[in-house]
Design a protein around this motif. Sequence first.
Motif, PDB file in Angstrom:
ATOM      1  N   ASN A   1      -6.790  -0.350  10.160  1.00 57.65           N
ATOM      2  CA  ASN A   1      -7.317  -1.714  10.273  1.00 57.65           C
ATOM      3  C   ASN A   1      -6.317  -2.641  10.954  1.00 57.65           C
ATOM      4  OD1 ASN A   1      -9.708  -0.987   9.009  1.00 57.65           O
ATOM      5  ND2 ASN A   1      -8.973  -1.533   6.973  1.00 57.65           N
TER       6      ASN A   1
ATOM      7  N   TYR B   1       0.827  -1.202   0.000  1.00 61.18           N
ATOM      8  CA  TYR B   1       0.000   0.000   0.000  1.00 61.18           C
ATOM      9  C   TYR B   1       0.867   1.260   0.000  1.00 61.18           C
ATOM     10  CZ  TYR B   1      -4.031  -2.951   1.049  1.00 61.18           C
ATOM     11  OH  TYR B   1      -5.022  -3.900   0.988  1.00 61.18           O
TER      12      TYR B   1
ATOM     13  N   ASN C   1      -5.970   1.445   5.846  1.00 57.25           N
ATOM     14  CA  ASN C   1      -5.378   0.113   5.994  1.00 57.25           C
ATOM     15  C   ASN C   1      -4.484   0.038   7.226  1.00 57.25           C
ATOM     16  OD1 ASN C   1      -6.192  -1.549   3.569  1.00 57.25           O
ATOM     17  ND2 ASN C   1      -5.393   0.233   2.517  1.00 57.25           N
TER      18      ASN C   1
END
Length: 468
Positions: free
Chosen positions: A143, A63, A140
Amino acid sequence: MTSPVTTVRKVWNFLSHDLWHLTPDDLRGIWRIPVNILKALILSVKFFVRDNMSEKASALTYYTLFAIVPLMALLLAIGKGFNFQEVLQQNVRDYFPMQQDLVDEIFGFANSYLQTTRTGLIMGIGIVMLLWVLISMIGNIENVLNGIWQQKKSRSALRKITDYIAIILTIPLLIILSSGTQIFIQGFLRQGDESLQFISDGLVTAIQWTPWVVTILLFTAVYMVIPNTKVQFVNALIAGAIAGIGFQVFQMLYINGQIWVSRYNAIYGSFAAVPLLLLWIQMSWTICLYGAELCYAAQNIRNYDYESDVQNISRRYADFVTILIAAKIYASFRNSATTADRSDDALLTTENIGNQLHLPSRLAQMCISTLADSHIICEALNAEHPDVHEWMPRKDVSSYTIGDLLRDIDENGIERFNYGYEKTFPQEWKTLLQMRDAHYEAGANARLCDVQLHVQELRDETDKGQIS
């Protein structure tokens, strides 16, 4: 003389068993600090391996690689506003001395990105895309950190937008501050001691440590702000300090170690910069995620006291502790103690109940969960403390007995399946019901609200064995 094998076994037994029997109630003075540090380190390593943080660091590396051009574009845009663009670019080049071509190419992409977002509709679309990529990356990260903190709920959409934009704007400023300070220091040091005569030695030392301090504060902010839960500042600072120091040490090793990759460059050419960049991102995320695990472990040490014992607790003793917890809750409401009459420590939260009864946190959580699943207690918001969830009785306080409690726990759940065992083995089923009924009748006259809990007196008797 003790053999090495025996010594190793004793150490292992202490680290895996005896250490977790030393609770804050058993320790006094400075003993609490080294014991808690040792527990936090052991738990952080255990959680890091259990949660497969290496794999999650790899996912975040992907990412980050996807967002690296928008991130550099944002850094350059903010750097231009502070007239730090050249300083920032030079600092990034210093991190990758053997991959100048790759760094220049990334900056070229970032500058092209900024050039195409200067006017009209394209500007609006470009800014939205830039923010979307960066917000997705931070989402992300959240998370992963929420998984570490065992938080199933993430922020709402509105909070994500507002919080993430604040993070996106703040972190580049810290990076630019760190970069500018480093370049400032290096510029003076290159000019020799004469340029530093007007600056005191203490101030020079403080300036030299500024990048370390900024890095520590950056990690501390990540651990406090990004997870969707309340993180105590002290625990975040400790984890941020360890992660920040680890990151700076890794930076020095990485920068100094790149002079040895000339043969690697000779084989792979300019492509060698890509795996080295991936290695840097991967290790940076690994350090960051270990710090997050350490932060969680430091804040939840009490939850893992007597962990092996709790996992192997007998059914009888679990029922006994469950009765005590239910009695604590029911007796409190029988006494009609209003919220205004109680301090924060007296509120019937899971943590406070465990502390008041001197129970391991995991055991208190397990028994309270059993009571809640059996509809014996329920959770409610406290009127005076909106952020506090308290446990309260769900049955009639004046008449609910220990026998009723055992019956509700036993009957909670499903007892009828396609294969009717109670019909196939009727005598055994009847015997079991008779035995259970005897238990219920034995506790039919013992109201929960009448149970007297003399926990403090019991604790005073055991204080003699404390480590002091």
